[in-house]
Design a protein around this motif. Sequence first.
Motif, PDB file in Angstrom:
ATOM      1  N   GLY A  77      -0.120   9.737   4.019  1.00 24.08           N
ATOM      2  CA  GLY A  77      -1.248   9.349   3.339  1.00 24.08           C
ATOM      3  C   GLY A  77      -2.440  10.646   3.548  1.00 24.08           C
ATOM      4  N   GLN A  78      -2.585  10.949   4.913  1.00 31.73           N
ATOM      5  CA  GLN A  78      -3.475  11.928   5.431  1.00 31.73           C
ATOM      6  C   GLN A  78      -3.237  13.396   5.027  1.00 31.73           C
ATOM      7  OE1 GLN A  78      -6.434  10.592   5.924  1.00 31.73           O
ATOM      8  NE2 GLN A  78      -5.810   8.575   6.643  1.00 31.73           N
ATOM      9  N   PRO A 105      -3.294   4.393   4.716  1.00 30.49           N
ATOM     10  CA  PRO A 105      -2.386   4.711   3.949  1.00 30.49           C
ATOM     11  C   PRO A 105      -0.898   3.832   4.258  1.00 30.49           C
ATOM     12  CG  PRO A 105      -3.125   6.863   4.587  1.00 30.49           C
ATOM     13  CD  PRO A 105      -3.729   5.511   5.383  1.00 30.49           C
ATOM     14  N   VAL A 154      -7.196   7.481  -3.860  1.00 33.56           N
ATOM     15  CA  VAL A 154      -6.549   6.051  -4.771  1.00 33.56           C
ATOM     16  C   VAL A 154      -7.341   5.777  -5.586  1.00 33.56           C
ATOM     17  CG1 VAL A 154      -6.144   3.647  -4.250  1.00 33.56           C
ATOM     18  CG2 VAL A 154      -5.392   5.142  -2.297  1.00 33.56           C
ATOM     19  N   TYR A 199      -8.644   9.534   1.733  1.00 33.88           N
ATOM     20  CA  TYR A 199      -7.489   8.593   1.092  1.00 33.88           C
ATOM     21  C   TYR A 199      -8.186   7.603   0.213  1.00 33.88           C
ATOM     22  CZ  TYR A 199      -3.694   5.352   0.605  1.00 33.88           C
ATOM     23  OH  TYR A 199      -2.749   4.422   0.192  1.00 33.88           O
ATOM     24  N   THR A 206       0.607  -1.292  -0.158  1.00 33.97           N
ATOM     25  CA  THR A 206       0.105   0.031   0.061  1.00 33.97           C
ATOM     26  C   THR A 206       0.889   1.411  -0.048  1.00 33.97           C
ATOM     27  OG1 THR A 206      -1.819  -1.328   1.333  1.00 33.97           O
ATOM     28  CG2 THR A 206      -1.766   1.321   1.529  1.00 33.97           C
ATOM     29  N   LYS A 207       2.067   1.139   0.779  1.00 32.24           N
ATOM     30  CA  LYS A 207       2.671   2.422   0.812  1.00 32.24           C
ATOM     31  C   LYS A 207       3.441   2.890  -0.613  1.00 32.24           C
ATOM     32  CE  LYS A 207       4.722   1.608   5.438  1.00 32.24           C
ATOM     33  NZ  LYS A 207       3.655   0.528   6.062  1.00 32.24           N
ATOM     34  N   THR A 239       0.732   4.951  -1.725  1.00 29.58           N
ATOM     35  CA  THR A 239       0.481   6.388  -0.954  1.00 29.58           C
ATOM     36  C   THR A 239       1.632   7.430  -1.856  1.00 29.58           C
ATOM     37  OG1 THR A 239      -0.184   5.237   1.069  1.00 29.58           O
ATOM     38  CG2 THR A 239       1.192   7.558   1.176  1.00 29.58           C
TER      39      THR A 239
END
Length: 383
Positions: A206-207, A264, A221, A217, A99-100, A103
Amino acid sequence: MTAIDNHRTPATAGRLPRRMGFALLAAALTAAVLAAITPWPRGFQGTPTGDAELMSELEDALGSRHWQHVAAARTDGDEVTFAGTGADEHTEFEIGSITKTFTTALFADAIDRGEVEADTSLGEVWPELEGKVAEVTLESIAMQRSGLPSQNPAPSFSDGVMTMLSNYVHTDPYRGDAADIVASLNDVEVGEPEPEYSNYGFAVLGQAVAEVAGLNYSDLVRSRLTEPLGMKETFVPDSAEGLTHGFTASGLPAAPWTMGGSAPAGSIRSTTHDLSIWLRAVSDGTAPGAEAAEPRTEFEDDRIGWAWFTTTHGGSTITWHNGGTGGYRSYLGFDSKSGKGVIVLADSANWVDAAATLISKPADTEAADSARRDSAAKSGTQS
């Protein structure tokens, strides 16, 4: 005082063996029950799917563990080969810290859009912040050297207790929503800007990107990454719905993670079909924010870009990220020089980083070894 007589009469001699028999029977029954409920190491479960040769190579690379189900993909330019057992290219998994890479793609894309700059500070995103935390830059977070702690501060004492308990009952350890992540910055202690893997930092990153974009978020995405790339099977979950559970390394059920405001850092669910699109688009530079994968500085034995790690040995240079939640493990890596890539998703908490050997040269197995050595640091309460 009467002396103790060790001589057994016929009556007492008969009672002791019966007691021993009952004890042995109880022990045998207990052992049988434990054997029935305790999973033993075994291979992947379920019906084989896709390419048998790829699956055979993967099993050889990963070795004997308590596996459950797995899906894999290997890319060679535009050619993609899928394989699995008990799963196929459309089976949904938690991808954890992969996931990173989404982000930081959003971060790089936000720079391209003029919404932020690499050195934008948290104080510029949230002007109410004061002190050292306000000076932390988004790029320092993306390169895992911000000084932010590795894990989230608990929003409350009870949340802290629940987070600790989650390690024992195998549930989602992450508490709090996006507002809680932002609020926690007011009290967080910032350390030296040295390389340290931080899930909390990526929750903040992410935030922050979501804040400047004016979207949450999940919507960010979808609108900026998955929809443009046609990745219809990739999303940020808002509930456990859709997945029953994964499994711990020993085979016990582990609940899905949605991660709330920490999404995120590691909450995305996806498939090998969609991640093969992601891998190829990042490696050929066509993905939004693909420049995040470019190596920028040293990180332990590797080099790091924005989230992405790059390991070089001999003739192979592999850019990669792995991931782990309570009941899932993942690995995605590519060699931009050869055009080869590999993705492995498993619903068991056993690391799958050795899959790097499927795209590296035979003499370059040290690349996979290095990836495995880094797994403990780059993992979740990993994600």
